[in-house]
Scaffold this active site. Structure first.
Site, mmCIF file in Angstrom:
data_model
loop_
_atom_site.group_PDB
_atom_site.id
_atom_site.type_symbol
_atom_site.label_atom_id
_atom_site.label_comp_id
_atom_site.label_asym_id
_atom_site.label_seq_id
_atom_site.Cartn_x
_atom_site.Cartn_y
_atom_site.Cartn_z
ATOM 1 N N TRP A 1 40.563 43.633 41.929
ATOM 2 C CA TRP A 1 39.603 44.402 41.145
ATOM 3 C C TRP A 1 38.155 43.946 41.348
ATOM 4 O O TRP A 1 37.230 44.633 40.953
ATOM 5 C CB TRP A 1 39.951 44.315 39.656
ATOM 6 C CG TRP A 1 40.438 42.948 39.249
ATOM 7 C CD1 TRP A 1 41.751 42.561 39.110
ATOM 8 C CD2 TRP A 1 39.656 41.782 38.948
ATOM 9 N NE1 TRP A 1 41.814 41.231 38.759
ATOM 10 C CE2 TRP A 1 40.553 40.732 38.644
ATOM 11 C CE3 TRP A 1 38.291 41.517 38.905
ATOM 12 C CZ2 TRP A 1 40.132 39.446 38.310
ATOM 13 C CZ3 TRP A 1 37.863 40.243 38.576
ATOM 14 C CH2 TRP A 1 38.777 39.227 38.288
ATOM 15 N N CYS B 1 35.756 35.294 45.404
ATOM 16 C CA CYS B 1 36.585 34.226 45.983
ATOM 17 C C CYS B 1 35.742 33.192 46.724
ATOM 18 O O CYS B 1 36.137 32.043 46.853
ATOM 19 C CB CYS B 1 37.640 34.824 46.898
ATOM 20 S SG CYS B 1 36.948 35.956 48.091
ATOM 21 N N GLU C 1 41.165 27.596 40.551
ATOM 22 C CA GLU C 1 40.040 28.513 40.739
ATOM 23 C C GLU C 1 39.639 29.117 39.393
ATOM 24 O O GLU C 1 40.440 29.814 38.755
ATOM 25 C CB GLU C 1 40.462 29.639 41.695
ATOM 26 C CG GLU C 1 39.352 30.619 42.006
ATOM 27 C CD GLU C 1 39.785 31.684 43.016
ATOM 28 O OE1 GLU C 1 40.978 32.021 43.060
ATOM 29 O OE2 GLU C 1 38.908 32.172 43.747
ATOM 30 N N GLU D 1 44.386 36.783 51.831
ATOM 31 C CA GLU D 1 43.103 36.217 51.415
ATOM 32 C C GLU D 1 43.278 35.819 49.961
ATOM 33 O O GLU D 1 43.316 36.677 49.085
ATOM 34 C CB GLU D 1 42.001 37.275 51.620
ATOM 35 C CG GLU D 1 40.637 36.673 51.727
ATOM 36 C CD GLU D 1 40.046 36.437 50.376
ATOM 37 O OE1 GLU D 1 40.308 35.348 49.801
ATOM 38 O OE2 GLU D 1 39.340 37.323 49.881
ATOM 39 N N GLY E 1 44.023 38.323 46.647
ATOM 40 C CA GLY E 1 44.285 38.027 45.238
ATOM 41 C C GLY E 1 44.573 36.555 45.061
ATOM 42 O O GLY E 1 44.041 35.717 45.798
ATOM 43 N N SER E 2 45.431 36.238 44.100
ATOM 44 C CA SER E 2 45.640 34.831 43.772
ATOM 45 C C SER E 2 46.667 34.173 44.712
ATOM 46 O O SER E 2 47.491 34.854 45.315
ATOM 47 C CB SER E 2 46.103 34.696 42.319
ATOM 48 O OG SER E 2 47.279 35.448 42.133
ATOM 49 N N GLU F 1 44.547 48.699 39.356
ATOM 50 C CA GLU F 1 44.637 49.718 38.308
ATOM 51 C C GLU F 1 43.398 49.671 37.409
ATOM 52 O O GLU F 1 43.044 50.667 36.779
ATOM 53 C CB GLU F 1 45.909 49.501 37.460
ATOM 54 C CG GLU F 1 47.197 49.874 38.172
ATOM 55 C CD GLU F 1 47.528 48.992 39.370
ATOM 56 O OE1 GLU F 1 47.163 47.795 39.346
ATOM 57 O OE2 GLU F 1 48.125 49.492 40.344
HETATM 58 P P1 NAD Z 1 46.950 38.069 39.208
HETATM 59 O O1 NAD Z 1 47.270 36.855 39.974
HETATM 60 O O2 NAD Z 1 48.000 38.648 38.329
HETATM 61 O O3 NAD Z 1 46.503 39.254 40.182
HETATM 62 C C1 NAD Z 1 45.651 39.084 41.267
HETATM 63 C C2 NAD Z 1 45.676 40.410 42.039
HETATM 64 O O4 NAD Z 1 46.980 40.613 42.578
HETATM 65 C C3 NAD Z 1 45.442 41.643 41.172
HETATM 66 O O5 NAD Z 1 44.676 42.564 41.927
HETATM 67 C C4 NAD Z 1 46.837 42.204 40.885
HETATM 68 O O6 NAD Z 1 46.848 43.602 40.713
HETATM 69 C C5 NAD Z 1 47.572 41.835 42.130
HETATM 70 N N1 NAD Z 1 48.986 41.552 41.895
HETATM 71 C C6 NAD Z 1 49.525 40.789 40.930
HETATM 72 N N2 NAD Z 1 50.866 40.709 41.060
HETATM 73 C C7 NAD Z 1 51.168 41.438 42.170
HETATM 74 C C8 NAD Z 1 52.383 41.727 42.847
HETATM 75 N N3 NAD Z 1 53.555 41.227 42.443
HETATM 76 N N4 NAD Z 1 52.318 42.529 43.940
HETATM 77 C C9 NAD Z 1 51.148 43.019 44.389
HETATM 78 N N5 NAD Z 1 49.970 42.763 43.792
HETATM 79 C C10 NAD Z 1 49.975 41.970 42.700
HETATM 80 O O7 NAD Z 1 45.722 37.751 38.322
HETATM 81 P P2 NAD Z 1 44.426 38.500 37.825
HETATM 82 O O8 NAD Z 1 44.306 38.195 36.358
HETATM 83 O O9 NAD Z 1 44.303 39.934 38.212
HETATM 84 O O10 NAD Z 1 43.347 37.665 38.619
HETATM 85 C C11 NAD Z 1 43.323 36.291 38.335
HETATM 86 C C12 NAD Z 1 43.251 35.449 39.527
HETATM 87 O O11 NAD Z 1 43.453 36.130 40.757
HETATM 88 C C13 NAD Z 1 41.863 34.884 39.625
HETATM 89 O O12 NAD Z 1 41.777 33.743 38.851
HETATM 90 C C14 NAD Z 1 41.712 34.602 41.076
HETATM 91 O O13 NAD Z 1 42.200 33.316 41.352
HETATM 92 C C15 NAD Z 1 42.615 35.585 41.751
HETATM 93 N N6 NAD Z 1 41.872 36.675 42.415
HETATM 94 C C16 NAD Z 1 41.413 36.424 43.654
HETATM 95 C C17 NAD Z 1 40.706 37.393 44.314
HETATM 96 C C18 NAD Z 1 40.176 37.137 45.690
HETATM 97 O O14 NAD Z 1 39.204 37.763 46.073
HETATM 98 N N7 NAD Z 1 40.822 36.296 46.469
HETATM 99 C C19 NAD Z 1 40.454 38.612 43.696
HETATM 100 C C20 NAD Z 1 40.957 38.839 42.417
HETATM 101 C C21 NAD Z 1 41.680 37.853 41.776
#
Ligand code: NAD
Length: 471
Positions: free
Chosen positions: A143, A276, A376, A242, A220-221, A170
């Site tokens: 997001w 990130c 992070e 990433e 993402g994470s 979403e």
């Molecule tokens: P999260 O770990 O639940 O989600 C991170 C992202 O992954 C979100 O976009 C989510 O929709 C997606 N996601 C989650 N579970 C998934 C699955 N099973 N399959 C596919 N996609 C999935 O946490 P969050 O609250 O949305 O974000 C928190 C953490 O995520 C942050 O603290 C950060 O560390 C990390 N993050 C990193 C980036 C990046 O640019 N690398 C971007 C957004 C979030």
């Protein structure tokens, strides 16, 4: 949602409420994909791949360049949507759009330079090495860059001749659909790119279980990335991951301090720190530590926090309610461990009571055991610690399993060279915070992931090699 040229509405589907993080007000009800929708997206991707892999380089290029042009034409509309959905300030959203358009232009060029080679063989024999599109891609976007991240994944796949199913966040769905609209309006056949929303875990399990998908791209994470890598391994699917970072910043006594402060305060609080490559752990050489921390904190405290649509705002809200909750817990834990607050440290600063605002925060003397020094934070928090020697600084920079972005400030050229060699990171900025660009690979090492986006390497990540030996 957009599958096979059709926009799917809410009828018979569960929905997700999209919220403006600056006000807490609802923006829309987003329909979520059913299992049948996902199957349809997979069939579409299989068909789209057969078509698009056969498209000429010129056609792929034309679509990408056309989309870049349309994005620039529609900049105010798309940037406003991104600000409403994600919270970042309007100038930041415009900047994100310009970067995405520049990347489409770059891939429009690269798509015409996917060269193979012919090997030297005895007369009468022909050995060719070909580069082919890997196949249908499943891409999961976070997001925090609701325009740029979908653009990165769409651009690479489309330039390479792949079809793609994207699942944007979403929380910020319309921004991604606007990017897709630009591609479709520029002539992309509708079965080449579909867009689905849903319960992330259900969508990824469904798509990754299908033999149609040949590559997975995720931003993402770390935890979710590792989970997706395991699912991808079941089907031997290629991955680009990433997964975030914990950016160290090393500031030496010979640094140009005012330049470092100008660059780093702006870079730290960009997108409320939800980036990130955000600079996070500031290691400052002891002779300038107090002065640097004091000036950094004074500048942070002065930042105008507010609705991203308000021209006076320099930092918007956090993107969703999970983030201020998480940052509050990080700060409380750090204070308990012995850190001191030099600025911020609490929610607020915004103009709307319902918004997810957190004040720009500077914590000093943060003990290494504090959770925020190891996980992070993904928020507007700068962590400061003094160091004495070069070796100590490098050891600290490399201490964590992350390795995405690192920054160093020194006017000593020899030291700058040594830092470039010694730091374990996919991207390093020396006396600069500009560590990306359409032509530059973006990606990390260690737990921060593998594979690159952007640059020629971003396109290569969607290509596979085939050698054909003919006598
Ligand atoms: P999260 O770990 O639940 O989600 C991170 C992202 O992954 C979100 O976009 C989510 O929709 C997606 N996601 C989650 N579970 C998934 C699955 N099973 N399959 C596919 N996609 C999935 O946490 P969050 O609250 O949305 O974000 C928190 C953490 O995520 C942050 O603290 C950060 O560390 C990390 N993050 C990193 C980036 C990046 O640019 N690398 C971007 C957004 C979030």
């Amino acid at each position: 949602m957009f599958i096979d040229g059709e926009r799917l509405g809410a009828a018979g589907r569960a929905t997700h409420r999209v919220i403006n993080p600056a006000t807490g007000a609802a923006l829309a009800e987003l329909p979520l994909a059913t299992a049948a929708d996902l199957d349809r997206a997979l069939d579409t991707a299989a068909r789209g791949f057969r078509r698009w892999r056969a498209a000429s380089a010129a056609e792929r290029s034309r679509v990408l360049a056309g989309a870049a042009h349309l994005m620039r034409e529609r900049i105010e509309r798309i940037a406003t949507i991104a600000t409403l959905e994600e919270g970042k300030t309007l100038p930041e959203a415009r900047g994100e759009l310009h970067m995405a358009a520049a990347l489409f232009d770059f891939y429009a060029g690269e798509a015409q330079r996917i060269y193979g080679r012919v090997l030297v063989r005895p007369a009468g024999m022909l050995s060719r090495v070909m580069k082919e599109p890997v196949g249908p891609v499943a891409a999961f976007c976070p997001w925090n860059f609701p325009i740029g991240n979908p653009a990165r994944k769409l651009g690479a796949a489309i330039g390479a001749g792949c079809s793609i199913i994207i699942k944007p966040p979403e929380e910020a769905p319309r921004s991604a659909l606007e990017v897709l609209d630009c591609l479709l309006d520029a002539g992309l056949p509708p079965d080449v790119a579909s867009c689905v929303f849903g319960v992330p875990d259900q969508v990824s399990r469904h798509l990754l279980a299908s033999p149609v998908i040949r590559k997975v791209s995720f931003t993402g994470s770390v935890a979710v990335g590792k989970h997706l890598m395991k699912l991808a391994a079941e089907g031997s699917k290629r991955t680009t991951m990433e997964l975030g970072g914990h950016g160290p910043v090393l500031i030496f006594e010979d640094a140009d301090l005012s330049k470092a402060l100008d660059l780093l305060v702006a870079h730290k609080f960009r997108n409320a720190g939800q980036v990130c490559i955000s600079p996070t752990r500031f290691y400052v050489q002891q002779g300038i530590y107090e002065r640097f921390a004091k000036e950094f904190a004074a500048r942070a405290a002065k930042l105008n926090v507010g609705d991203g649509l308000d021209a006076a705002s320099q930092m918007g809200p956090m993107a969703n309610l999970r983030r201020p909750d998480a940052i509050e817990a990080f700060v409380a834990d750090a204070l308990k461990a012995g850190a001191r607050i030099a600025a911020g440290g609490e929610r607020g600063g915004g103009t709307h009571r319902g918004g997810y605002f957190f004040r720009p925060t500077v914590l000093t003397d943060v003990p290494l055991e504090a959770r925020v020094m190891n996980e992070e934070p993904f928020g507007p928090v700068a962590l400061m610690r003094p160091f004495k020697t070069f070796e100590e600084a490098v050891e600290q920079a490399n201490r964590l399993p992350y390795g995405l972005a690192a920054y160093c400030f020194t006017e000593n050229g020899r030291r700058a060279l040594q830092l470039g060699d010694a730091i374990e990171s996919g991207m390093i900025g020396i006396n600069t915070t500009m560590i990306g660009g359409a032509d530059s690979p973006f990606g990390g090492v260690k737990d921060s992931g593998h594979g690159s986006e952007d640059g020629p390497e971003g396109l290569e990540a969607c290509l596979v090699l085939k050698s054909i030996h003919q006598a």
